[in-house]
Design an enzyme around this catalytic site. Structure first.
Site, PDB file in Angstrom:
ATOM      1  N   SER A 159       0.835  -1.198   0.000  1.00  0.00           N
ATOM      2  CA  SER A 159       0.000   0.000   0.000  1.00  0.00           C
ATOM      3  C   SER A 159       0.878   1.261   0.000  1.00  0.00           C
ATOM      4  CB  SER A 159      -0.956  -0.034   1.190  1.00  0.00           C
ATOM      5  OG  SER A 159      -2.002   0.893   1.028  1.00  0.00           O
ATOM      6  N   ASP A 255      -8.446  -3.000  -7.107  1.00  0.00           N
ATOM      7  CA  ASP A 255      -7.885  -2.812  -5.780  1.00  0.00           C
ATOM      8  C   ASP A 255      -8.973  -2.355  -4.808  1.00  0.00           C
ATOM      9  OD1 ASP A 255      -6.597  -0.840  -3.667  1.00  0.00           O
ATOM     10  OD2 ASP A 255      -5.034  -2.268  -4.262  1.00  0.00           O
ATOM     11  N   HIS A 322      -6.268  -6.268  -1.640  1.00  0.00           N
ATOM     12  CA  HIS A 322      -5.317  -5.213  -1.322  1.00  0.00           C
ATOM     13  C   HIS A 322      -4.232  -5.826  -0.437  1.00  0.00           C
ATOM     14  CE1 HIS A 322      -4.013  -1.048  -0.947  1.00  0.00           C
ATOM     15  NE2 HIS A 322      -3.968  -1.160   0.379  1.00  0.00           N
TER      16      HIS A 322
END
Length: 384
Positions: A159, A255, A322
């Site tokens: 991330s 995502d 994710h």
């Protein structure tokens, strides 16, 4: 569930980089940076895996003060021990290529993907915007711990940490001795500059504020900032072409974090039409799925900036997911996601060790039956 987690992970103690304080390399609240190191063994003794923790960003004094009062802005609030899953696991049955490396999880406590560096500290807020210094100080500490003797090194992250692994990739390689085999891998870090469902570019505005607040411009690629406003150079599609170090990208084309926080945030959906869709892709209407397919199309268009070099690798699946490398279920298990019959772990390992290249993009949702799609819990948007 607790028993299963313990058998698929290991606990690792925290290390505080106290020497960084004298260098001004500190978290938002002025506390020392920190990391967790699980030392390597056997033929992995001189190999290092550095994983940068994710956790969004803060874009102004208010959001950064809030962040400084938690573990993403202060090492005072970090847990003394953490579990190592996925790519950081120490068990060969769960992490066949990297299990006996020196595995490091670098804690994230600055709020700008380790790019900020402002000398002045406002006495009214006592906030330190020093992420870039934190990055260097942590890496220098690891070099002293033996990374200077490394044979193989991989810089990775998830991330906001995945974004950082791209923004710092070449700079990281320059810290290692010549001849070290250094590569970078970004997981869920390819953030898009897209309009939300109301037609606004709120995420671009948010990132512009992040870069301004933290003084990040000086630590973004000059090849980009010399041509456009610095905030745009926080987006991978503007900088990925310039990265010289071998790079692998793992990303879901749908995502889950971006769909919930960038494409359809609550502020752009006051009537809540998108709520059920953004928490569980199975709840999306036909019209909403068309919008998600449009998001995927825009992702692939921007992603093409990565180029076709054989030093580049990518695993782009069509899951609602994710951060797939740090979760055991998505990294390496019998029921993990696969492309070309390879798990993410196998694809990354083959690429890193030059066993075989891997550059694969999935078909559109819902064709991939290997996905472990997320079902998100009700919560506020988590951009900050």
């Amino acid at each position: 569930m607790i028993i299963v987690l313990r058998t698929e992970s290991s606990y690792v103690d925290i290390t505080y980089v106290e020497s960084a304080v004298a260098k001004g390399a500190v978290c938002l609240d002025g506390s020392p940076p920190a990391y967790h190191l699980d030392k390597g063994s056997g033929d992995g003794t001189n190999n290092w895996l550095i994983h940068l923790e994710g956790g969004g960003w803060c874009n102004n004094v208010t959001t950064c003060i809030s962040r400084a009062n938690g573990h993403l802005g202060s090492s005072k609030h970090m847990s003394n021990r953490t579990m190592f899953f996925g790519i950081a696991n120490n068990d060969p049955q769960f992490n066949p290529d990297f299990y006996n490396w020196n595995r490091v999880v670098v804690r994230y406590c600055d709020g700008a993907s380790f790019t900020g560096d402002i000398e002045a500290v406002d006495p009214a807020t006592n906030l330190y915007y020093r992420g870039a210094r934190v990055f260097v100080a942590v890496m220098e500490d690891l070099l002293d711990k033996g990374m200077k003797n490394a044979k193989n090194v991989i810089l990775t992250g998830c991330s906001a940490g995945g974004l950082a692994s791209m923004l710092h990739c070449d700079r990281f390689k320059d810290l290692l001795p010549m001849g070290t085999n250094v590569k970078c891998m970004a997981d869920a870090g390819f953030f898009l500059n897209v309009k939300d469902v109301s037609g606004n570019r709120r995420f671009e505005d948010f990132i512009n504020d992040v870069v301004e607040t933290h003084g990040s411009a000086k630590n973004l690629p000059l090849s980009c900032t010399s041509k456009m406003k610095p905030g745009l150079c926080f987006f991978p599609q503007q900088v990925v072409q310039e990265i010289q170090t071998p790079l692998f990208i793992v990303n879901a084309a749908y995502d889950a974090w971006q769909i919930k926080n960038v494409l359809a945030p609550a502020i752009a959906d006051p009537s809540g039409i998108w709520y059920n869709c953004t928490t569980d892709i199975r709840n999306c209407s036909t019209a909403q799925l068309q919008t998600l397919h449009g998001f995927r199309k825009e992702f692939l268009n921007e992603f093409s900036a990565i180029g076709t070099s054989i030093t580049r690798g990518y695993f782009i699946n069509s899951c609602f997911a994710h951060c797939q490398t740090e979760m055991q279920i998505t990294w390496f298990k019998p029921n993990s996601p696969k492309l070309n019959n390879k798990t993410i772990a196998k694809a990354v390992g083959d690429w890193f060790f030059d066993r075989s290249p891997f550059q694969t993009i999935d078909c559109p949702y819902p064709c991939d039956k290997t996905c472990n799609n997320l079902v998100l819990q009700p919560q506020k948007d988590s951009i900050a």
